[in-house]
Write an enzyme that holds these catalytic residues in place. Structure first.
Site, PDB file in Angstrom:
ATOM      1  N   GLU A 190      11.389   5.228  18.101  1.00 37.32           N
ATOM      2  CA  GLU A 190      11.520   4.685  16.745  1.00 37.32           C
ATOM      3  C   GLU A 190      12.934   4.957  16.208  1.00 37.32           C
ATOM      4  O   GLU A 190      13.618   4.059  15.755  1.00 37.32           O
ATOM      5  CB  GLU A 190      10.470   5.361  15.851  1.00 37.32           C
ATOM      6  CG  GLU A 190      10.457   4.867  14.421  1.00 37.32           C
ATOM      7  CD  GLU A 190       9.556   5.722  13.522  1.00 37.32           C
ATOM      8  OE1 GLU A 190       9.107   6.807  13.975  1.00 37.32           O
ATOM      9  OE2 GLU A 190       9.318   5.312  12.375  1.00 37.32           O
ATOM     10  N   HIS A 191      13.344   6.236  16.263  1.00 36.89           N
ATOM     11  CA  HIS A 191      14.679   6.648  15.803  1.00 36.89           C
ATOM     12  C   HIS A 191      15.458   7.226  16.975  1.00 36.89           C
ATOM     13  O   HIS A 191      14.925   8.044  17.716  1.00 36.89           O
ATOM     14  CB  HIS A 191      14.587   7.754  14.747  1.00 36.89           C
ATOM     15  CG  HIS A 191      13.759   7.400  13.557  1.00 36.89           C
ATOM     16  ND1 HIS A 191      12.503   7.933  13.348  1.00 36.89           N
ATOM     17  CD2 HIS A 191      14.010   6.583  12.508  1.00 36.89           C
ATOM     18  CE1 HIS A 191      12.015   7.452  12.203  1.00 36.89           C
ATOM     19  NE2 HIS A 191      12.903   6.640  11.681  1.00 36.89           N
ATOM     20  N   GLN A 200      11.737  15.174  12.023  1.00 38.72           N
ATOM     21  CA  GLN A 200      10.549  14.394  12.378  1.00 38.72           C
ATOM     22  C   GLN A 200       9.323  15.300  12.495  1.00 38.72           C
ATOM     23  O   GLN A 200       8.239  14.953  12.033  1.00 38.72           O
ATOM     24  CB  GLN A 200      10.735  13.624  13.697  1.00 38.72           C
ATOM     25  CG  GLN A 200      11.797  12.564  13.612  1.00 38.72           C
ATOM     26  CD  GLN A 200      11.573  11.586  12.487  1.00 38.72           C
ATOM     27  OE1 GLN A 200      10.560  10.897  12.442  1.00 38.72           O
ATOM     28  NE2 GLN A 200      12.496  11.529  11.545  1.00 38.72           N
ATOM     29  N   HIS A 237       7.051  15.936   9.538  1.00 36.01           N
ATOM     30  CA  HIS A 237       6.271  14.841   8.948  1.00 36.01           C
ATOM     31  C   HIS A 237       4.777  15.018   9.152  1.00 36.01           C
ATOM     32  O   HIS A 237       3.979  14.745   8.264  1.00 36.01           O
ATOM     33  CB  HIS A 237       6.656  13.499   9.590  1.00 36.01           C
ATOM     34  CG  HIS A 237       7.645  12.724   8.799  1.00 36.01           C
ATOM     35  ND1 HIS A 237       7.403  12.327   7.517  1.00 36.01           N
ATOM     36  CD2 HIS A 237       8.876  12.241   9.102  1.00 36.01           C
ATOM     37  CE1 HIS A 237       8.457  11.649   7.063  1.00 36.01           C
ATOM     38  NE2 HIS A 237       9.360  11.589   8.002  1.00 36.01           N
ATOM     39  N   HIS A 246      -3.413 -39.128  20.239  1.00 27.57           N
ATOM     40  CA  HIS A 246      -2.030 -38.648  20.233  1.00 27.57           C
ATOM     41  C   HIS A 246      -1.113 -39.761  20.742  1.00 27.57           C
ATOM     42  O   HIS A 246      -0.093 -40.084  20.133  1.00 27.57           O
ATOM     43  CB  HIS A 246      -1.880 -37.418  21.143  1.00 27.57           C
ATOM     44  CG  HIS A 246      -2.359 -36.138  20.531  1.00 27.57           C
ATOM     45  ND1 HIS A 246      -3.672 -35.900  20.254  1.00 27.57           N
ATOM     46  CD2 HIS A 246      -1.684 -35.015  20.158  1.00 27.57           C
ATOM     47  CE1 HIS A 246      -3.800 -34.669  19.738  1.00 27.57           C
ATOM     48  NE2 HIS A 246      -2.603 -34.121  19.661  1.00 27.57           N
ATOM     49  N   TYR A 295       0.845  -1.186   0.000  1.00 28.33           N
ATOM     50  CA  TYR A 295       0.000   0.000   0.000  1.00 28.33           C
ATOM     51  C   TYR A 295       0.885   1.243   0.000  1.00 28.33           C
ATOM     52  O   TYR A 295       1.771   1.384   0.842  1.00 28.33           O
ATOM     53  CB  TYR A 295      -0.908   0.024   1.240  1.00 28.33           C
ATOM     54  CG  TYR A 295      -1.958   1.098   1.105  1.00 28.33           C
ATOM     55  CD1 TYR A 295      -3.219   0.802   0.609  1.00 28.33           C
ATOM     56  CD2 TYR A 295      -1.672   2.426   1.408  1.00 28.33           C
ATOM     57  CE1 TYR A 295      -4.168   1.790   0.427  1.00 28.33           C
ATOM     58  CE2 TYR A 295      -2.610   3.425   1.208  1.00 28.33           C
ATOM     59  CZ  TYR A 295      -3.854   3.106   0.725  1.00 28.33           C
ATOM     60  OH  TYR A 295      -4.787   4.084   0.527  1.00 28.33           O
ATOM     61  N   ASP A 310      16.264   7.293   6.421  1.00 28.61           N
ATOM     62  CA  ASP A 310      14.991   7.334   5.702  1.00 28.61           C
ATOM     63  C   ASP A 310      15.164   6.993   4.228  1.00 28.61           C
ATOM     64  O   ASP A 310      14.232   6.503   3.589  1.00 28.61           O
ATOM     65  CB  ASP A 310      14.372   8.739   5.789  1.00 28.61           C
ATOM     66  CG  ASP A 310      13.759   9.000   7.144  1.00 28.61           C
ATOM     67  OD1 ASP A 310      13.436   8.022   7.847  1.00 28.61           O
ATOM     68  OD2 ASP A 310      13.598  10.188   7.507  1.00 28.61           O
ATOM     69  N   GLU A 365      -2.542 -35.477  29.186  1.00 29.55           N
ATOM     70  CA  GLU A 365      -3.465 -34.473  28.646  1.00 29.55           C
ATOM     71  C   GLU A 365      -4.784 -35.101  28.185  1.00 29.55           C
ATOM     72  O   GLU A 365      -5.648 -34.407  27.642  1.00 29.55           O
ATOM     73  CB  GLU A 365      -2.791 -33.709  27.489  1.00 29.55           C
ATOM     74  CG  GLU A 365      -1.613 -32.874  27.966  1.00 29.55           C
ATOM     75  CD  GLU A 365      -1.012 -31.986  26.867  1.00 29.55           C
ATOM     76  OE1 GLU A 365      -1.435 -32.088  25.701  1.00 29.55           O
ATOM     77  OE2 GLU A 365      -0.108 -31.182  27.204  1.00 29.55           O
ATOM     78  N   ASN A 412      -3.716   5.894   5.829  1.00 28.73           N
ATOM     79  CA  ASN A 412      -4.478   6.688   6.800  1.00 28.73           C
ATOM     80  C   ASN A 412      -5.271   5.773   7.733  1.00 28.73           C
ATOM     81  O   ASN A 412      -5.104   4.553   7.716  1.00 28.73           O
ATOM     82  CB  ASN A 412      -5.391   7.676   6.063  1.00 28.73           C
ATOM     83  CG  ASN A 412      -6.448   6.963   5.221  1.00 28.73           C
ATOM     84  OD1 ASN A 412      -6.714   5.771   5.388  1.00 28.73           O
ATOM     85  ND2 ASN A 412      -7.053   7.696   4.303  1.00 28.73           N
ATOM     86  N   SER A 419       5.549   9.404  13.535  1.00 27.89           N
ATOM     87  CA  SER A 419       6.995   9.242  13.567  1.00 27.89           C
ATOM     88  C   SER A 419       7.600   9.892  14.814  1.00 27.89           C
ATOM     89  O   SER A 419       7.059  10.852  15.350  1.00 27.89           O
ATOM     90  CB  SER A 419       7.582   9.887  12.308  1.00 27.89           C
ATOM     91  OG  SER A 419       8.829   9.340  12.013  1.00 27.89           O
TER      92      SER A 419
END
Lengths: 436, 436
Positions: free
Chosen positions: B327-328, B259, B262, B420, B130, B361, B415, B214, B237
């Site tokens: 994140e960064h 940042q 953004h 089994h 996407y 980036d 069990e 979005n 971000s």
């Protein structure tokens, strides 16, 4: 009757497509109820846990008995037989050994442009393990979820297990003890998931929650995903057995029933190249269902979701398998390797005539938490990696920034991101002003 | 004004906790709308795509122009400057080189009990990417999502990108071309996600969908998760810059603004050990905001979500960083390695004074899709592994089944899973009857 398909049927592809039940979208009609339970736990903390435990599990929980005590764990270990305890330990050791091999390597290198690059793996700080209560309370599940976390280096493993009427399964406590679980809380359901995700006074929040549960637990995990990590939401168990006509039909029958007995929704699919042999296997299934301790579940699953697929040659099996992407795949033939070459999607492959799927559930070593419902097309079983995360490392000096920076500046300008470009160009300018 | 914190403040921990915005539960009030859109696409297929495109993107789509043609791609390549094209290619090559190193190894061994164990990695068959439309249509995003899939060996990469008023970004098409994207469809929104997940006559369903979008796109990805795989849902971000007082304040200002520009929700946090230096950086930010092409966005983000944290010594930074799990992370100091040793949670670390985040980036090579909102506590950036899956391999022969089978049988009985146990014991019995 299980569905009977023949690859020569005109409508084979359509029949096969009906067999494969892919997970559909996640919206469920319990999502509102679950959202309310989570909101209650966030607002009322432990009090909400005690309320829901009284309501759903039928006993009184409080600050003193929320956490299972060391003496209860010791009692449980005394109740478990020596045979069971050594079987658990053997399983734990084999699971640990396999998952040790999955520990990833760190990397750090300097490339041709002089840029230092790499990554570093680290363990998650705290993991929550959900263990179902009552009849589906499986000690093997505790081992399979806790040991990979331990091997990954997770320092804190908190387990929740509902104990209806305050009855615990000693094998589950023993498995938790052997796996190195740090804390055990006597709660289950959506409220237990909420407590692990958001924390309460008595339960410190974790970073990731794994383990199977009922629809409420699955929906709660979906809703708290993002706040904490979760494992894949598991569907009903599945097995696909490929067999020539040289296996004892009772072996194959037992293998197919070993999934059917899990759950009325479980699916067992059998592919063979000999219709007579298929009949022998089906007859052996009927025999084994007679007096079976879980006959109702196993029969319902086999008759509603079971399937026998006849092919001309076993070489035709992989194309069918790839469409199904089964959780468990047995290749009960002489040369499973040649079939495996053409198989792209399966959670786990059991090779040859002496590899019943059940050894993978308990003792072989690989994880028994595997992708169901065709999810093997894009996901893997639980592993050590699921309890670790990777940090990228990037290092430039003045020279290497001069090598790669201008291209980044061009791309930043193309995206209209002024400060992205400036953060690079401003360093390059200073470099140009004062050459070394 | 950005928040100003000092580690010596009495209420420092509480202030810090308010800074860190963790993702909360996923229920959103658009979930019903998105569910309806998905249902429409499942029912009406391409017709639904054409309807929503007319409605949201304002142009007429049909069977002939749904897919972007080769001549449109050629046109786009002609519109892109040589500088831009070679910058894109340099970025693509560096991203491919980094992600090649992430390709995992297969493994196969025989353990002490004679059990064959291992795993095999394989690529996902088809991936959907996407790409947001309009102003947030970033060519770098195409590279970062498509190239790891290509490196993983994914044979089919289908891209969707909304084109409001049927206007395409040539750089995005060029990036798709360079990355080896197989198909480009001129659609976006929740309906595009639904088309990728369920397929239509003109769009074959994929197995995994990645890429930012979005709120509608994020909610659609949540809802189709399970049917197909998805990447982590990204939040705004974030950057955290640690700097001593020896960097040009304008450098650090540009890094923080890279940042903030953004998104009004983006977060920039600055940690330093010198209050006077912090003032210099803040003044440089004001200067750079003057006449900034995205001044409104950047100023809103910096003033609402920005923060300056003063510590006594930079050694105190890691404990703060671990609570934020940024994140960064930039470590703009002389010896970033010594700080890094104590940092457990970060998406990517930029080492030293000449490593502005923007190089990550675009050009450095590691993926720029990284965990936001504290998710670095339990998750990693996008990687080659996200486009591959692992099949476990388990093989016993008669002898090794005799070694490990009895313990599995004991656990199966514990069990209450009869079949089994039988699938193992029935093979062991035959072995005992006819010893070699």
């Amino acid at each position: 009757m299980p569905a009977l398909l023949n690859i020569n049927d005109k409508d084979f592809d359509a029949k096969l497509a009906r067999l494969t039940h892919r997970q559909s979208e996640n919206l469920s009609d319990i999502s509102g109820d679950v959202a309310n339970i989570i909101a209650d736990v966030r607002r009322d903390g432990d009090k909400a846990l005690y309320y829901f435990t009284q309501k759903f599990d039928g006993f009184t929980l409080n600050d003193d008995n929320l956490r299972v005590s060391q003496s209860e764990i010791d009692d449980a270990l005394n109740k478990v037989s020596d045979d069971q305890l050594s079987a658990l330990k053997m399983a734990a050791n084999r699971i640990a050994a396999y998952h040790e091999r999955q520990r990833p390597d760190d990397a750090l290198w300097v490339d041709d442009d002089g840029v230092t690059l790499g990554w570093r793996w680290g363990a998650v700080d705290a993991v929550g393990i959900y263990v179902p209560g009552g009849k589906a309370s499986y000690p093997s599940s505790v081992l399979m979820n806790a040991i990979p976390a331990k091997v990954a280096g997770v320092p804190r493993i908190a387990m929740v297990v509902p104990t209806p009427n305050n009855v615990m399964n000693p094998l589950v406590l023993a498995a938790a003890h052997i796996s190195g679980v740090s804390e055990i809380f006597r709660i289950g359901g959506a409220h237990a998931v909420a407590a692990l995700a958001y924390g309460t006074k008595n339960i410190t929040a974790v970073d990731k929650i794994v383990g199977p549960g009922n629809a409420f637990v699955a929906e709660a995990k979906r809703q708290i995903f993002g706040r904490v990590g979760i494992d894949t939401i598991a569907g009903p168990s599945e097995i696909l057995v490929v067999s020539d006509d040289k296996n004892n039909p009772s072996w194959i029958a037992a293998d197919l029933l070993s999934q059917s007995e899990h759950d009325p929704d479980a699916q067992s699919i059998f592919i063979t190249d000999n219709g007579d042999y298929a009949n022998h296997v089906c007859r052996a299934i009927e025999e084994q269902l007679n007096g079976h301790s879980r006959a109702d579940i196993a029969r319902t699953a086999w008759e509603n979701n079971g399937s026998v697929i006849i092919v001309n040659k076993l070489d035709e099996a992989p194309q069918i398998i790839n469409k199904i992407a089964p959780e468990h795949l047995e290749l009960a033939v002489d040369n499973p390797e040649s079939l495996m070459e053409n198989i792209r999607h399966a959670g786990a492959i059991f090779m040859g005539r002496h590899s019943p799927e059940a050894i993978g559930d308990y003792i072989a070593g690989p994880n028994h938490v595997l992708p169901t419902s065709g999810v093997a097309r894009f996901a893997s079983g639980l592993s050590t990696l699921d309890f670790m995360k990777r940090t990228s490392i990037i290092g430039c000096n003045a020279e290497s920034l001069a090598n790669i920076g201008p291209a980044a500046d061009i791309l930043a300008q193309g995206e209209g991101l002024e400060s992205h470009g400036r953060s690079i160009s401003i360093r390059l300018e200073q470099l140009n002003e004062s050459p070394k």
